[in-house]
Design a protein around this motif. Structure first.
Motif, PDB file in Angstrom:
ATOM      1  N   UNK A   1      56.717  14.150 -58.566  1.00 41.98           N
ATOM      2  CA  UNK A   1      56.466  14.647 -57.218  1.00 41.98           C
ATOM      3  C   UNK A   1      54.742  14.983 -57.103  1.00 41.98           C
ATOM      4  N   UNK A   2      54.305  15.417 -58.015  1.00 43.29           N
ATOM      5  CA  UNK A   2      52.741  15.581 -57.904  1.00 43.29           C
ATOM      6  C   UNK A   2      52.013  14.315 -57.976  1.00 43.29           C
TER       7      UNK A   2
ATOM      8  N   UNK B   1      48.564  15.024 -56.275  1.00 34.91           N
ATOM      9  CA  UNK B   1      48.251  16.247 -56.472  1.00 34.91           C
ATOM     10  C   UNK B   1      47.915  16.416 -57.891  1.00 34.91           C
ATOM     11  N   UNK B   2      47.147  17.610 -58.474  1.00 34.26           N
ATOM     12  CA  UNK B   2      47.120  17.996 -59.846  1.00 34.26           C
ATOM     13  C   UNK B   2      47.268  19.633 -59.969  1.00 34.26           C
TER      14      UNK B   2
ATOM     15  N   UNK C   1      46.022  21.701 -46.977  1.00 33.04           N
ATOM     16  CA  UNK C   1      45.513  21.967 -48.378  1.00 33.04           C
ATOM     17  C   UNK C   1      45.913  21.013 -49.521  1.00 33.04           C
ATOM     18  N   UNK C   2      44.777  20.873 -50.200  1.00 33.42           N
ATOM     19  CA  UNK C   2      45.048  20.018 -51.311  1.00 33.42           C
ATOM     20  C   UNK C   2      45.342  20.667 -52.748  1.00 33.42           C
TER      21      UNK C   2
ATOM     22  N   UNK D   1      46.856  16.195 -65.759  1.00 34.61           N
ATOM     23  CA  UNK D   1      47.024  17.757 -65.593  1.00 34.61           C
ATOM     24  C   UNK D   1      46.460  18.519 -66.500  1.00 34.61           C
ATOM     25  N   UNK D   2      46.204  19.639 -65.944  1.00 32.50           N
ATOM     26  CA  UNK D   2      45.580  20.879 -66.998  1.00 32.50           C
ATOM     27  C   UNK D   2      46.806  21.601 -67.994  1.00 32.50           C
TER      28      UNK D   2
END
Length: 244
Positions: free
Chosen positions: A55-56, A61-62, A222-223, A87-88
């Motif tokens: 989904x991300x 998105x991250x 929004x991101x 990702x983080x």
């Protein structure tokens, strides 16, 4: 008739929490960008993390994943997929026990060991730590920082740990969506393998929920970004929130 003293008291309490921010936790990001931070706790977990990653990716998105070391040991390949997707990685705990159940020295040791193990597994620097259940005292918050980590809580929640409908969760997300907010989500559900018993996991498709949350964010312009990305362009807002 409303009590005019209540908003004044709430404002004073908020200012007091922010005055103690250096010993508190990150709860939001001060930013001029139309970005919000999306975070995930309690993974990695097959059937949860993999769907969230899909989904991300579909929304460019991250996110920041607050990982349980007990899960990372079981699913190292899935953890590597999170890293490979950009990702983080952050620490949620060696397991899911409340840090407030340990003396400060043990909290420091657990956080330092957990950080080192995640860094070895991912090759990525680990900067953040979210205490399980958001439970911390002044001494545990300081112990987290002595271990070289910054404690992080959250602002709004997706309520994905509650036995409610997806529509109820999304309604909550719509009500609380804002630039600089830190949204609490989960890509897994802690259980006895993580040294806790929180009852049965809620039945939901975490990937679908993520996709719909990101659609809501997009409708607000929004991101979704990771905490590290958001603070690189802005500054962390820290407040002192202590509860057992």
């Amino acid at each position: 008739m409303s009590d005019p003293a209540r908003p004044r008291a709430a404002g004073l309490k908020r200012r007091a929490r922010r005055a103690l921010g250096p010993v508190g936790s990150v709860v939001a990001v001060r930013t001029g960008q139309r970005t919000a931070v999306v975070t995930y706790d309690d993974g990695p977990e097959p059937g949860g993390t993999d769907r969230v990653l899909t989904a991300l990716a579909s929304h460019a998105a991250r996110a920041t994943f607050f990982v349980l070391v007990s899960r990372a040991r079981r699913y190292p390949g899935l953890l590597r997929e999170v890293v490979a997707a950009g990702h983080e990685i952050a620490l949620h705990g060696v397991d899911h026990r409340r840090l407030t159940s340990f003396p400060a020295a043990e909290v420091r040791r657990r956080c330092a060991d957990g950080r080192a193990e995640l860094e070895d597994l991912t090759g990525q620097r680990v900067r953040w730590m979210r205490p399980p259940y958001g439970a911390q005292t002044l001494s545990t918050s300081l112990a987290i920082q002595w271990a070289g980590l910054t404690p992080v809580l959250w602002g709004p929640s997706s309520w994905d740990w509650k036995p409610i409908t997806q529509e109820a969760r999304l309604a909550r997300v719509r009500e609380t969506a804002s630039a600089g907010s830190i949204l609490l989500c989960h890509d897994g559900f802690a259980d006895a393998r993580d040294a806790v018993d929180d009852g049965p996991a809620p039945a939901l498709d975490r990937g679908e929920l993520t996709a719909r949350i990101l659609d809501v964010y997009a409708s607000y312009g929004l991101l979704a970004r990771s905490l590290g990305e958001a603070t690189a362009d802005g500054s962390a807002i820290r407040e002192a929130h202590f509860r057992r």
